[in-house]
Write an enzyme that holds these catalytic residues in place. Structure first.
Site, PDB file in Angstrom:
ATOM      1  N   VAL A  44       1.849   7.272  -7.868  1.00 39.07           N
ATOM      2  CA  VAL A  44       0.984   7.099  -7.286  1.00 39.07           C
ATOM      3  C   VAL A  44       0.465   5.810  -7.883  1.00 39.07           C
ATOM      4  O   VAL A  44       0.264   5.653  -8.989  1.00 39.07           O
ATOM      5  CB  VAL A  44      -0.251   8.254  -7.701  1.00 39.07           C
ATOM      6  CG1 VAL A  44      -1.302   8.199  -6.941  1.00 39.07           C
ATOM      7  CG2 VAL A  44       0.518   9.452  -7.269  1.00 39.07           C
ATOM      8  N   LYS A  91       0.516  11.802  -2.612  1.00 36.81           N
ATOM      9  CA  LYS A  91      -0.101  11.034  -3.838  1.00 36.81           C
ATOM     10  C   LYS A  91      -1.355  11.866  -4.109  1.00 36.81           C
ATOM     11  O   LYS A  91      -1.754  12.106  -5.542  1.00 36.81           O
ATOM     12  CB  LYS A  91      -0.481   9.779  -3.492  1.00 36.81           C
ATOM     13  CG  LYS A  91       0.859   8.869  -3.428  1.00 36.81           C
ATOM     14  CD  LYS A  91       0.430   7.380  -2.933  1.00 36.81           C
ATOM     15  CE  LYS A  91       1.686   6.414  -2.815  1.00 36.81           C
ATOM     16  NZ  LYS A  91       1.405   5.251  -1.866  1.00 36.81           N
ATOM     17  N   GLY A 101       7.947  -6.644   6.376  1.00 40.17           N
ATOM     18  CA  GLY A 101       8.265  -5.996   5.437  1.00 40.17           C
ATOM     19  C   GLY A 101       7.155  -5.141   4.818  1.00 40.17           C
ATOM     20  O   GLY A 101       7.543  -4.555   3.809  1.00 40.17           O
ATOM     21  N   LYS A 126       8.216   9.848  -4.765  1.00 37.71           N
ATOM     22  CA  LYS A 126       7.056  10.630  -4.145  1.00 37.71           C
ATOM     23  C   LYS A 126       7.727  11.990  -3.300  1.00 37.71           C
ATOM     24  O   LYS A 126       7.248  12.988  -3.240  1.00 37.71           O
ATOM     25  CB  LYS A 126       6.185  10.018  -3.525  1.00 37.71           C
ATOM     26  CG  LYS A 126       5.186   9.205  -4.187  1.00 37.71           C
ATOM     27  CD  LYS A 126       4.083   8.612  -3.415  1.00 37.71           C
ATOM     28  CE  LYS A 126       4.866   7.777  -2.351  1.00 37.71           C
ATOM     29  NZ  LYS A 126       5.576   6.752  -2.788  1.00 37.71           N
TER      30      LYS A 126
END
Lengths: 389, 389
Positions: free
Chosen positions: A117, A190, A172, A90
């Site tokens: 996305v 996005k 994480g 992205k």
């Protein structure tokens, strides 16, 4: 179709495993660019990108390194060498996609990025598909799992932002540098890609007003709870009399809105069409399996000559304009509440007074918040609007 | 691509309007089979199907008449004449699709029917797409808008079934003969098609245990409310140790389940894959605009050589087996509650005593209910299981 992987982290190894598990699609990973020795793939590994780009047997290059460079250099070289490129990057796309798209067109190859996305949610492909027969009036939703995890945890646990972010990092779910997620930049990229697909023009991402969740407090969340509302970070675009408005901001949803029920790292993205009405897509937005799956879908499409997700249909560009999109806001600030636009006072929190505003243009509210932040005020704002507005 | 419409009701006229509104796709409606004079299309109308099937310029036939005959005869003749066929006729498909599919294959043409499940929700196409890279563990959801409208209205208004059905009929949400909807037969046909797509084998629809909502009472709904649960009619398939279990039944959902939030004529359909996890598709399941839109999508796919939704990948057939799928049930009957499988009594309603059972095999519970119904008992049962089970 002989395919090279650039990178062999969780996504790259996931794509390799999928290609081997599904031999019927004929996707052969014949080379892998790596920076270290990985025993199981030693026979196909190389540290030299030139071996890949100069190999005429390789039809397609999958870029799963992430980051701007050297990914960009490699992708450009691959396109110039007339190899199809599949990527989920992205950051690179949002900074350079016009150039990359032009390069792909000039060389007659495909640049595919379904995974950019919604991860494994088939969002972009379906957005393109529906726009073949219908006119999209609005689109948007929860597009970032990290911030949704944080907002859900704050709502359920009552902890403050910093502590929740730290928990998300330990688990994480958030990166060491969480800026792109918590300041809404990931959602902005996005949303810009979604606008490109929906409106067939390249959206200028830098013109999308963007508020993140960095300044939300436990007291804000307690206010939302008292109002029966749930806060989610949303990217949204809608047609207005001024063209297409696009913006990224925290928004408050009633308990029966689908967005309020999407917890943890889930994503939900919707479009509303003039003919079909609203349709929503819900699932896990990121992670190894969804991203590898989306990359593999692009590879299959490229391999069988189907059109994978790309922006090849876009003509020209546009500057999103949020001046004619308007709704009320929750606004809490350590400074003075803005006179003349308060609809209802909500009282004091440790980080300032809160109110619900009268409906305000999105661009005006975002400018107000950015000015207050620049003046070192503590400010948090969240829109009060459904996606169906 | 020259295309003929068989039928010019709400869907047929909707397809015609879409084809004209989107000339870039090159779909030309050149003939329409009608049974009455319709002035605006007089120039292309015919009452003689032979004029269509014998016209070599017509590449594709769209069947939007509904019903078994003469639709079936026309579709078979069109396929035999090597014309692609697009249809949304679930009834015809569920009774004859093996024969129709064989005919399409033998003649090298496409038989497409995206609209048959989920209306405008891109369900079948995405189900096929995800099964290219992942293994589907389960699928299902709310696939019938009529029954969802009735269940939502009973939940919100407290009225009894007969009264609510009558309201739905007056509003046009239920047909004069509501059998196919309220007895679950429509869902069964859609579930069978979904199984075909997901498991690449033709499911024997007649082997799918099916309970509808005909016998639900206001007192049942009040019990669900007291338990914090919402009742929805569900079609579900899941892999078990005995193969694929498939069944249609009312199910009870907690308030935070996505299904509980889908009201009125909405549909939500989900799959759960081994790699990707769960993804859900939500929107309006039926009506003119969604159905016409799905037909138009199929036409575009046929026209540009892409693969529209079909079952061409299916090999062989299978008999769904619900004996190894198991969950607790709400069970209310005017007869005696079955001994040995009661987990918790819920007390008396005007139409009998209610309980929550221990987990029971779906096939056993369905057989028990059908036997009681055959013995003239008043019985209503609803499963207690999430789609993620």
């Amino acid at each position: 179709m002989k395919t090279a992987l650039l990178g062999y982290g969780v996504v790259g190894s996931g794509v390799h495993a999928l290609a081997e598990a599904r031999p019927e699609h004929g996707i052969t990973i014949s080379r892998v660019l790596v920076r270290r020795d990985i025993a199981p793939i030693r026979a196909i590994a190389t540290r030299d990108f030139q071996e890949i780009v100069s190999d005429p047997s390789i039809e397609t290059v999958v870029e799963v390194m992430g980051g701007e460079e050297p990914a960009l250099t490699y992708v450009k070289a691959a396109l110039a060498a007339k190899k199809h490129v599949v990527t989920a990057n992205k950051l690179m796309l949002s900074l350079h996609y016009e150039e990359l798209l032009a390069l792909a067109r000039a060389n007659g190859v495909r640049l595919a990025f379904s995974a950019a996305v919604g991860g494994g949610i088939p969002w972009l492909a379906n957005l393109l598909r529906v726009s073949r027969v219908d006119r999209i009036a609005s689109l948007g939703g929860i597009m970032n799992g990290t911030t949704n995890f944080i907002l859900t945890a704050m709502q359920q646990g009552g902890a403050d932002f910093a502590e929740t972010l730290s928990t998300a990092q330990k688990l994480g779910y958030a990166e060491a540098d969480p800026t792109a997620d918590i300041d809404g930049l990931d959602v902005r990229a996005k949303l810009a890609l979604s606008c490109d697909a929906a409106f067939a023009q390249m959206a200028d991402a830098s013109a999308i007003p963007t508020l993140g969740i960095r300044y939300i407090t436990a007291a804000d969340v307690a206010q939302f709870h008292a109002l029966g509302l749930t806060c989610r970070l949303i990217g949204k675009a809608e047609r207005t009399e001024a063209g297409v408005a696009a913006y990224v901001e925290p928004m408050l949803f009633a308990a029966d809105a689908p967005e309020a029920g999407v917890n943890g790292t889930g994503n939900i993205i919707s479009y509303c069409c003039e003919g079909l009405g609203s349709q929503s897509f819900f699932g896990l937005g990121a992670g190894q399996a969804p991203t590898a799956s989306a990359v593999m879908q692009d590879l299959i499409d490229v391999s069988c000559g189907a059109t994978p997700f790309s922006l090849a249909h876009c003509e020209g560009s546009f500057v999103p304009d949020a001046s004619k999109a308007s709704h009320p806001y929750y606004l809490r600030t350590s400074g003075a509440l803005p006179e003349g636009c308060i609809d209802r006072m909500l009282g004091q929190t440790p980080a300032g007074a809160a109110c619900i505003t009268a409906p305000m243009p999105v661009s005006a509210l975002h400018a107000l918040v950015q000015a207050r932040l620049a003046a070192q005020e503590s400010v948090f704002a969240a829109g009060l609007a459904s996606l169906e507005s």
